[in-house]
Design a protein around this motif. Structure first.
Motif, PDB file in Angstrom:
ATOM      1  N   GLN A  89      40.926  53.579  44.101  1.00 39.95           N
ATOM      2  CA  GLN A  89      41.817  53.371  45.236  1.00 39.95           C
ATOM      3  C   GLN A  89      41.868  51.912  45.667  1.00 39.95           C
ATOM      4  N   GLN A  90      41.230  51.046  44.848  1.00 42.11           N
ATOM      5  CA  GLN A  90      41.182  49.610  45.125  1.00 42.11           C
ATOM      6  C   GLN A  90      40.511  49.327  46.477  1.00 42.11           C
ATOM      7  N   LYS A  91      39.424  50.038  46.725  1.00 41.11           N
ATOM      8  CA  LYS A  91      38.644  49.838  47.926  1.00 41.11           C
ATOM      9  C   LYS A  91      37.213  49.456  47.557  1.00 41.11           C
ATOM     10  N   GLU A  92      36.515  48.841  48.496  1.00 40.91           N
ATOM     11  CA  GLU A  92      35.100  48.478  48.331  1.00 40.91           C
ATOM     12  C   GLU A  92      34.874  47.696  47.038  1.00 40.91           C
ATOM     13  N   ILE A  93      35.749  46.786  46.776  1.00 38.56           N
ATOM     14  CA  ILE A  93      35.665  45.968  45.558  1.00 38.56           C
ATOM     15  C   ILE A  93      34.758  44.772  45.805  1.00 38.56           C
ATOM     16  N   ILE A  94      33.812  44.552  44.901  1.00 36.71           N
ATOM     17  CA  ILE A  94      32.924  43.392  45.056  1.00 36.71           C
ATOM     18  C   ILE A  94      33.416  42.184  44.261  1.00 36.71           C
ATOM     19  N   TRP A  95      34.270  42.452  43.284  1.00 40.21           N
ATOM     20  CA  TRP A  95      34.913  41.331  42.572  1.00 40.21           C
ATOM     21  C   TRP A  95      36.258  41.768  42.052  1.00 40.21           C
ATOM     22  N   ASN A  96      37.241  40.957  42.313  1.00 42.18           N
ATOM     23  CA  ASN A  96      38.591  41.154  41.797  1.00 42.18           C
ATOM     24  C   ASN A  96      39.001  39.852  41.138  1.00 42.18           C
ATOM     25  N   SER A  97      39.171  39.900  39.832  1.00 44.63           N
ATOM     26  CA  SER A  97      39.541  38.673  39.118  1.00 44.63           C
ATOM     27  C   SER A  97      40.916  38.179  39.513  1.00 44.63           C
ATOM     28  N   GLY A  98      41.713  39.097  40.125  1.00 38.70           N
ATOM     29  CA  GLY A  98      43.117  38.788  40.331  1.00 38.70           C
ATOM     30  C   GLY A  98      43.867  38.940  39.029  1.00 38.70           C
ATOM     31  N   LYS A  99      45.174  38.936  39.103  1.00 41.89           N
ATOM     32  CA  LYS A  99      45.969  39.018  37.878  1.00 41.89           C
ATOM     33  C   LYS A  99      45.918  37.668  37.178  1.00 41.89           C
ATOM     34  N   ILE A 100      45.348  37.665  36.001  1.00 40.48           N
ATOM     35  CA  ILE A 100      45.190  36.441  35.217  1.00 40.48           C
ATOM     36  C   ILE A 100      46.176  36.484  34.055  1.00 40.48           C
ATOM     37  N   ASN A 101      47.063  35.536  34.016  1.00 39.04           N
ATOM     38  CA  ASN A 101      48.032  35.474  32.920  1.00 39.04           C
ATOM     39  C   ASN A 101      47.344  34.918  31.681  1.00 39.04           C
ATOM     40  N   SER A 102      46.808  35.818  30.889  1.00 38.72           N
ATOM     41  CA  SER A 102      46.009  35.412  29.735  1.00 38.72           C
ATOM     42  C   SER A 102      45.887  36.581  28.770  1.00 38.72           C
ATOM     43  N   SER A 103      45.723  36.258  27.507  1.00 36.75           N
ATOM     44  CA  SER A 103      45.471  37.297  26.503  1.00 36.75           C
ATOM     45  C   SER A 103      43.978  37.530  26.301  1.00 36.75           C
ATOM     46  N   ALA A 104      43.138  36.833  27.066  1.00 31.05           N
ATOM     47  CA  ALA A 104      41.683  36.951  26.910  1.00 31.05           C
ATOM     48  C   ALA A 104      41.230  38.382  27.160  1.00 31.05           C
ATOM     49  N   SER A 105      40.290  38.843  26.342  1.00 32.36           N
ATOM     50  CA  SER A 105      39.736  40.184  26.534  1.00 32.36           C
ATOM     51  C   SER A 105      38.213  40.174  26.453  1.00 32.36           C
ATOM     52  N   LEU A 106      37.642  38.996  26.614  1.00 28.42           N
ATOM     53  CA  LEU A 106      36.195  38.818  26.741  1.00 28.42           C
ATOM     54  C   LEU A 106      35.989  37.813  27.860  1.00 28.42           C
ATOM     55  N   ILE A 107      35.437  38.268  28.975  1.00 28.42           N
ATOM     56  CA  ILE A 107      35.283  37.407  30.136  1.00 28.42           C
ATOM     57  C   ILE A 107      33.873  37.548  30.697  1.00 28.42           C
ATOM     58  N   PHE A 108      33.517  36.636  31.575  1.00 25.18           N
ATOM     59  CA  PHE A 108      32.255  36.707  32.293  1.00 25.18           C
ATOM     60  C   PHE A 108      32.508  37.181  33.725  1.00 25.18           C
ATOM     61  N   TYR A 109      31.635  38.045  34.194  1.00 32.22           N
ATOM     62  CA  TYR A 109      31.689  38.448  35.596  1.00 32.22           C
ATOM     63  C   TYR A 109      31.486  37.216  36.462  1.00 32.22           C
ATOM     64  N   LYS A 110      32.324  37.041  37.483  1.00 32.80           N
ATOM     65  CA  LYS A 110      32.244  35.860  38.339  1.00 32.80           C
ATOM     66  C   LYS A 110      32.245  36.228  39.818  1.00 32.80           C
ATOM     67  N   GLY A 111      31.764  37.404  40.137  1.00 27.40           N
ATOM     68  CA  GLY A 111      31.745  37.834  41.529  1.00 27.40           C
ATOM     69  C   GLY A 111      30.465  37.465  42.233  1.00 27.40           C
ATOM     70  N   ASN A 112      30.217  38.133  43.361  1.00 31.00           N
ATOM     71  CA  ASN A 112      28.993  37.906  44.126  1.00 31.00           C
ATOM     72  C   ASN A 112      27.770  38.289  43.290  1.00 31.00           C
TER      73      ASN A 112
END
Length: 900
Positions: A89-112
């Motif tokens: 339901q898009q609630k209680e989110i601790i990290w939201n990368s936002g919409k990233i215009n990229s074809s990348a499918s391997l990323i690092f967690y960058k939240g709290n």
């Protein structure tokens, strides 16, 4: 979201009208859509829904399911939370990368900052090539573990014996659960090996945990979900410890009995129980545990295990067991101050292998044949009198009379007496009916099993069962061809690779079990084309960092108890520090291991530069086990010095280290110039005296000037022909020769070498019954003749490169752009190779149809390809009847070409 997620939410009773409407809407989209586009294959730290993750910024990866031509991801959004329903339901989110215009499918967690002992759910949304959101959103999970040392509550404990005590110690504790359990996790670290039990049952199906490390510098802990193992009321936890490499009691030339970490095995356990009311209770290893010896009267990772069934204590790990005769434990210091999660594919009994035959010599002697060479253990079922002593010997060969021959592998064992026979389990019967034995803390390399009993026993072919053990890495590659020898050789190569993968790559599973560095990097491409091995290699390179001396030097074998810091541990072997991280980067597009290894690579290269200021070095071992010709040590070691400097220069550029990139680029050019100035005869296009290894290594590793490559390759092909289309190489030449030929216009010669079935060749082993690769080209050699060795294993990777043409692209690593350079060799009527890369399955398949070749290609979504067709003069390439260029760019999709 997939349907299983929907059902799970409904079953949990989350039935608000809003949510049901949303679920029905999404479900309807799936049913009505012609093309279900979604992310899939979600992984954290290259594992599926792992628990016990310590990474502060874990890697999250996925693939795109979209079978349309030119399918690609144009954007993504990753959200992370601790509640799967709230995340939906898009609630209680601790990290939201936002919409990233990229074809990348391997990323690092960058939240709290992530909290310890917490389950996180993460969700991936993707947008397709048209900029439209995918019809399905996928969710996965990961769970943090200790995260840092200070979160441990338990104390390291052991029994009161010293390193000389032979019997394995058993430990137990009873505790009470008085509330309703929501979840329970067990975290256990051990110095040595362990098996963990709860209420009489073993926890998990791992073998030989934890993985072997430099115990005084790094220890691994393993995490388990034990919610289902606990019960309301009284519970019993049991731990059984084995020696492993920590307390090496067997004597051998490698001096592991003198390892600086050596001590009696110990462990630390936190059993963390979370109740439904939110309370948390931690059952720990402490002074209240009890300990006793048991039926395992000796165990050695190197030799075998001895078990006296008369000493068994049934129910020792259950609540009702009477433990009044058990003793108290002692508290121990932690072996190191670096205890980290074992986030990797574990060792398991992966394959069950029945004996194909049994020969009875008399009623006390039997020999079994498993039909293939493996690494692992056997299970024996037998009836006999109380006190009957059974020896279960394991080996790779038989004498002419059919008895077991250990002479090729019992070479470096130096026993003080006859109580520790090599690769020989000892089972003493209790006389209580049908008895069963399988060792817990050992593995062996073998095809044949000889059972000798002190008193008559009756055995049948079903009495022995073999278990193929290895790190349980997922298979990612497959080939098939019109030549059964090629297919059999690929299978045998994989058998050897897996037989030598036990949390680190080894040389052989019987004689040594050592992490020889050279063997590891010779076989890395074969490993990565065929298996998802990144978690094993990341662990092993951490072992490298633990072992590296301040001056940059590495030992021959890793881990080591001290052996291997000699004069031969040079570039041709210990270049693992650079070659393996570089290959992981190329195959996965993942920079983490390369980044973690950057300073160690730099330290290593700087050391070689210090001792070899003119650009040439003699630091190395050389072209080990050649057929007949030996190449100069200075030449071969200097080539690998160049490889290391080149990798360091490229890595510096990737990480934006401009000064380093410039310096090490110049150093690499200096080394190359020094090699060519001394060893290249430009007029003849010959290196050294023109040996196969000399010519191959220069071509394989980029030493040859561009304008001379074709001539050097032609001279190599002529040299092979002059040698009767047979090999004359050792391990360094075997790594290079097939690639050197097929990459430089001599694929026909490369294939003839690969398919050769007379001595000396890979195929010679196969036609003589090999089911694994050997250590020596000469089957009748008097030494260096293990029958399960991986050091000649590059051929398993070459099948994908040299025949299927599936190659990495340094500019677009991780098969983001696939280089397809197949070779339609005349010796085959068809060939197919497939590889499951980070974006999905790549297929390169060709077959002959009359005078034409039909070439089928599959490129997974979100990647591209560049094809270089091997067209002869007068041949052209067609797609759908339309003539195309012999160099052709492809988007994702399925294609068919005709070459005629």
């Amino acid at each position: 979201m997939d349907l299983s997620t929907i059902m799970n939410i409904i079953l949990k009773g989350k039935k608000s009208l809003y949510l049901l409407f949303l679920l029905i809407l999404i479900s309807g989209q799936q049913v009505l859509s012609k093309e279900i586009i979604s992310p899939y294959g979600l992984q954290c730290e290259h594992l599926v829904n792992p628990i016990g993750i310590d990474a502060l910024e874990p890697r999250l990866s996925w693939m795109l399911s979209d079978s349309r031509q030119d399918a690609r991801q144009t954007a993504y959004r990753v959200t992370v939370g601790t509640d799967s329903l709230a995340l939906l339901q898009q609630k209680e989110i601790i990290w939201n990368s936002g919409k990233i215009n990229s074809s990348a499918s391997l990323i690092f967690y960058k939240g709290n900052e992530l909290k310890q002992f917490t389950k996180y759910f993460w969700q991936v949304e993707v947008w397709d090539k048209d900029g439209k959101p995918a019809s399905v959103i996928k969710t996965a999970s990961f769970e943090t573990g200790m995260v840092k040392m200070s979160n441990w509550k338990g104390t390291w404990i052991s029994d009161r014996n010293d390193i000389n005590a032979l019997a394995a110690p058993y430990f137990r504790k009873v505790f009470r659960v008085g509330k309703k359990i929501k979840s329970a996790r067990a975290y256990i670290a051990a110095a040595g090996l362990y098996e963990l039990y709860l209420n009489g049952k073993k926890v998990g199906n791992h073998r030989l945990d934890p993985m072997y490390t430099r115990f005084d510098r790094r220890n691994l802990y393993v995490s388990y979900d034990v919610t289902a193992n606990l019960q309301h009321g009284e519970n019993a936890v049991g731990v059984l410890l084995g020696n492993g490499w920590y307390n090496h009691q067997s004597l051998a030339v490698w001096n592991f009995d003198k390892a600086p970490w050596r001590a009696r095995p110990a462990f630390c356990l936190d059993l963390r129980i979370t109740y439904e009311n939110g309370d948390v209770e931690v059952v720990t290893s402490d002074q209240r545990w009890k300990t006793h010896s048991g039926p395992i009267i000796f165990n050695s990772i190197y030799t075998a295990e001895h078990y006296d069934a008369r000493l068994a204590q049934p129910g020792w790990n259950t609540v009702s067991f009477e433990d009044s005769k058990w003793s108290g434990v002692i508290l121990r210091a932690t072996p190191s101050k670096n205890i980290v999660s074992q986030a990797m594919h574990p060792i398991r009994n992966v394959e069950t292998i029945a004996a194909v035959s049994m020969k009875r010599f008399n009623d006390t002697t039997y020999v079994f044949d498993l039909g293939r060479n493996i690494a692992g253990v056997t299970q024996l079922q037998v009836k006999g009198e109380n006190g009957t002593v059974i020896q279960i010997k394991h080996g790779e060969r038989l004498y002419a009379d059919g008895r077991l021959d250990l002479s090729n592998i019992d070479v470096y064992h130096r026993p003080a007496d006859k109580k520790d026979p090599f690769q020989t389990d000892i089972f003493i019967l209790s006389g209580n009916g049908l008895e069963e034995f399988m060792p817990k803390f050992n593995y062996k390399g073998f095809q044949y099993v000889e059972v000798i009993s002190s008193k008559p026993v009756q055995l049948s072919k079903k009495s022995i069962t073999g278990y193929f053990m290895h790190s349980d890495v997922p298979a990612t590659g497959k080939i098939s061809s019109s030549n059964p020898l090629i297919d059999r050789l690929w299978w045998a190569t994989n058998n050897s690779y897996l037989s030598n993968l036990f949390g680190y790559p080894t040389d052989c599973p019987q004689r040594e079990k050592n992490g020889w560095t050279g063997d590891g990097h010779f076989a890395v491409e074969t490993g990565l084309y065929n298996f998802d091995g990144i978690t094993i290699y990341e662990k092993w390179l951490a072992d490298h960092r633990d072992e590296q001396q301040p001056n940059g030097v590495l030992p021959d074998i890793i881990p080591t108890g001290g052996w291997g810091y000699g004069t031969a541990n040079g570039t041709d072997w210990t270049s693992t520090i650079a070659i393996i991280p570089w290959n992981i980067y190329l195959f996965y597009g993942d920079t983490k291991l390369l980044a973690d290894s950057y300073d160690p690579i730099k330290s290593y290269v700087n050391y070689v530069e210090q001792i070899s200021p003119n650009g040439l070095t003699t630091w190395g071992r050389g072209d080990w086990v050649p057929v007949k010709s030996s190449s100069p040590l200075e030449y071969t070691s200097s080539v690998y010095y160049y490889v290391d400097a080149s990798i360091l220069a490229k890595a510096a550029k990737i990480f934006g280290k401009k000064a380093d990139s410039e310096y090490y680029t110049l150093l690499a050019e200096k080394i190359k110039k020094a090699i060519n100035d001394k060893y290249l005869d430009r007029s003849a296009a010959i290196y050294g005296t023109g040996l196969q290894t000399e010519l191959s290594m220069a071509l394989q590793w980029g030493i040859v000037p561009e304008e001379l490559k074709a001539k050097v390759a032609s001279n190599l092909a002529k040299k092979v022909a002059a040698d009767g289309m047979h090999l004359d190489v050792g391990v360094l030449g075997a790594k290079a020769i097939l690639n050197a030929l097929s990459d430089n216009g001599q694929a026909e010669t490369a294939y003839k070498l690969a398919a050769q079935d007379t001595y000396p060749s890979w195929g010679w082993w196969i036609v003589n019954g090999a089911t694994t690769l050997y250590e020596n080209w000469n089957i009748k050699a008097e030494r260096d003749i293990s029958l399960n060795h991986m050091m000649f294993g590059e051929i398993g990777g070459w099948f994908f490169k040299g025949l299927g043409g599936i190659k990495v692209d340094e500019q677009y690593p991780g098969f983001k752009n696939v280089r397809l350079e197949p070779n339609f060799v005349t010796g085959l009527s068809h060939f197919e190779a497939s590889h499951d890369g980070p974006f999905g399955t790549i297929v390169s398949a060709w077959k002959r149809k009359g005078k034409a070749v039909i070439y089928d290609v599959t490129i997974p979504a979100n990647s591209k390809a560049t094809i270089r067709f091997p067209v002869a003069e007068g041949e052209f390439v067609y797609e759908g009847g339309k003539r195309i260029s012999p160099v052709y760019e492809l988007d994702a999709g399925k294609y068919q070409f005709e070459i005629k």
